[in-house]
Design an enzyme around this catalytic site. Structure first.
Site, mmCIF file in Angstrom:
data_model
loop_
_atom_site.group_PDB
_atom_site.id
_atom_site.type_symbol
_atom_site.label_atom_id
_atom_site.label_comp_id
_atom_site.label_asym_id
_atom_site.label_seq_id
_atom_site.Cartn_x
_atom_site.Cartn_y
_atom_site.Cartn_z
ATOM 1 N N LYS A 1 -7.687 -10.538 -5.454
ATOM 2 C CA LYS A 1 -6.899 -10.277 -6.714
ATOM 3 C C LYS A 1 -5.592 -9.729 -6.653
ATOM 4 O O LYS A 1 -4.737 -9.838 -7.290
ATOM 5 C CB LYS A 1 -7.808 -9.433 -7.637
ATOM 6 C CG LYS A 1 -8.839 -10.176 -8.132
ATOM 7 C CD LYS A 1 -9.767 -9.537 -9.133
ATOM 8 C CE LYS A 1 -11.183 -10.156 -9.779
ATOM 9 N NZ LYS A 1 -12.064 -9.232 -10.347
ATOM 10 N N GLU B 1 -18.929 -16.246 3.293
ATOM 11 C CA GLU B 1 -18.263 -17.792 2.885
ATOM 12 C C GLU B 1 -17.314 -17.737 1.533
ATOM 13 O O GLU B 1 -17.641 -17.095 0.745
ATOM 14 C CB GLU B 1 -19.517 -18.744 2.443
ATOM 15 C CG GLU B 1 -18.882 -20.314 2.389
ATOM 16 C CD GLU B 1 -19.998 -21.000 1.967
ATOM 17 O OE1 GLU B 1 -20.253 -21.746 2.929
ATOM 18 O OE2 GLU B 1 -20.531 -21.174 0.985
ATOM 19 N N LYS C 1 -33.510 -20.629 1.716
ATOM 20 C CA LYS C 1 -32.559 -21.335 2.513
ATOM 21 C C LYS C 1 -33.323 -21.262 4.091
ATOM 22 O O LYS C 1 -33.037 -22.351 4.960
ATOM 23 C CB LYS C 1 -31.414 -20.696 2.629
ATOM 24 C CG LYS C 1 -30.330 -21.428 3.434
ATOM 25 C CD LYS C 1 -28.875 -21.109 2.706
ATOM 26 C CE LYS C 1 -27.865 -22.184 3.738
ATOM 27 N NZ LYS C 1 -26.529 -22.187 2.950
ATOM 28 N N ALA C 2 -33.606 -19.832 4.334
ATOM 29 C CA ALA C 2 -34.098 -19.809 5.590
ATOM 30 C C ALA C 2 -35.650 -20.509 6.158
ATOM 31 O O ALA C 2 -35.491 -21.041 7.127
ATOM 32 C CB ALA C 2 -34.692 -18.208 5.856
ATOM 33 N N THR D 1 -20.316 -26.625 -10.584
ATOM 34 C CA THR D 1 -21.302 -25.879 -11.379
ATOM 35 C C THR D 1 -22.203 -26.649 -12.043
ATOM 36 O O THR D 1 -23.348 -26.400 -12.239
ATOM 37 C CB THR D 1 -20.328 -24.815 -12.532
ATOM 38 O OG1 THR D 1 -19.152 -24.392 -11.614
ATOM 39 C CG2 THR D 1 -21.520 -23.995 -13.286
ATOM 40 N N ILE D 2 -21.894 -27.706 -12.693
ATOM 41 C CA ILE D 2 -23.018 -28.748 -13.264
ATOM 42 C C ILE D 2 -23.908 -29.255 -12.437
ATOM 43 O O ILE D 2 -25.093 -29.205 -12.532
ATOM 44 C CB ILE D 2 -22.062 -29.905 -14.010
ATOM 45 C CG1 ILE D 2 -21.038 -29.236 -15.109
ATOM 46 C CG2 ILE D 2 -22.895 -30.790 -14.515
ATOM 47 C CD1 ILE D 2 -21.634 -28.696 -16.252
#
Length: 207
Positions: free
Chosen positions: A24, A139, A55-56, A152-153
């Site tokens: 920012k 990330e 995920k793992a 997002t959708i």
């Protein structure tokens, strides 16, 4: 086994908070110099524990190795108005000295099959802790506002259908992704006009 998730995730929370302030700050510096910022806004989050575990499990990663093998436990997202701004933001980030870029994934020139577009950087970021400096993976996703709307959708639909989106909806999503990218391309063609109008509008509101 991770005995205390709060302790484990604390450096990730700290990294996201620090990076949001820093990024920012880039936007503020552009504005202080009366320049148009390539960054529209910045968000960030730490992956929820169930998402980390899922995920793992899906990638067959041992819990003892998730720090090294899951790169998006901490995530920062940077939104841009125009596709060209993404390149500027990537260059700004790669020139910084406060973290190391360890991986790049360009899903804009090489979109995913689903239609997903975004530019990903994985960085190794040093966090000051009581035990000393801990370098963690973060990330960073850089995308336009329309790419973000689509992503997002798609994320919501993936959650609803547990990753098995029906074929007819998949096809509509792919068409929507192309429409979103065409919108970005059209906006780029009138970028100068848009930015001049935004500057004039801001001055009017300040006056």
């Amino acid at each position: 086994m991770i005995e205390n998730w709060d302790v484990f995730l604390a450096p990730y929370v700290q990294a996201v908070d620090e990076l949001k302030i820093k990024f920012k700050g880039i936007r503020s510096q552009f504005e202080q110099h009366s320049l148009t910022s390539p960054i529209e806004f910045v968000t960030g989050r730490v992956k929820p524990i169930p998402s980390i575990l899922n995920k793992a499990l899906s990638k067959n990663i041992e819990l003892a190795k998730i720090e090294d093998e899951i790169s998006d436990i901490a995530g920062v997202r940077m939104m841009c108005q125009f596709v060209e701004d993404i390149t500027k933001v990537v260059e700004l980030l790669k020139a910084r000295m406060d973290f190391e870029v360890v991986e790049e994934r360009d899903y804009i020139s090489q979109k995913k099959e689903s239609g997903y577009r975004s530019y990903h950087l994985v960085i190794r970021y040093p966090v000051e802790t009581l035990e000393g400096v801990k370098k963690i993976l973060v990330e960073i996703q850089i995308r336009t506002l329309s790419m973000n709307f689509w992503a997002t959708i798609e994320h919501s639909l993936n959650y609803k259908y547990s990753g098995q989106i029906p074929e007819n909806i998949k096809q509509r999503l792919q068409r929507a992704a192309e429409a979103a990218f065409r919108l970005d391309e059209e906006m780029s063609l009138i970028k100068d006009e848009i930015q001049e109008a935004q500057v004039a509008f801001s001055r009017k509101n300040e006056g």
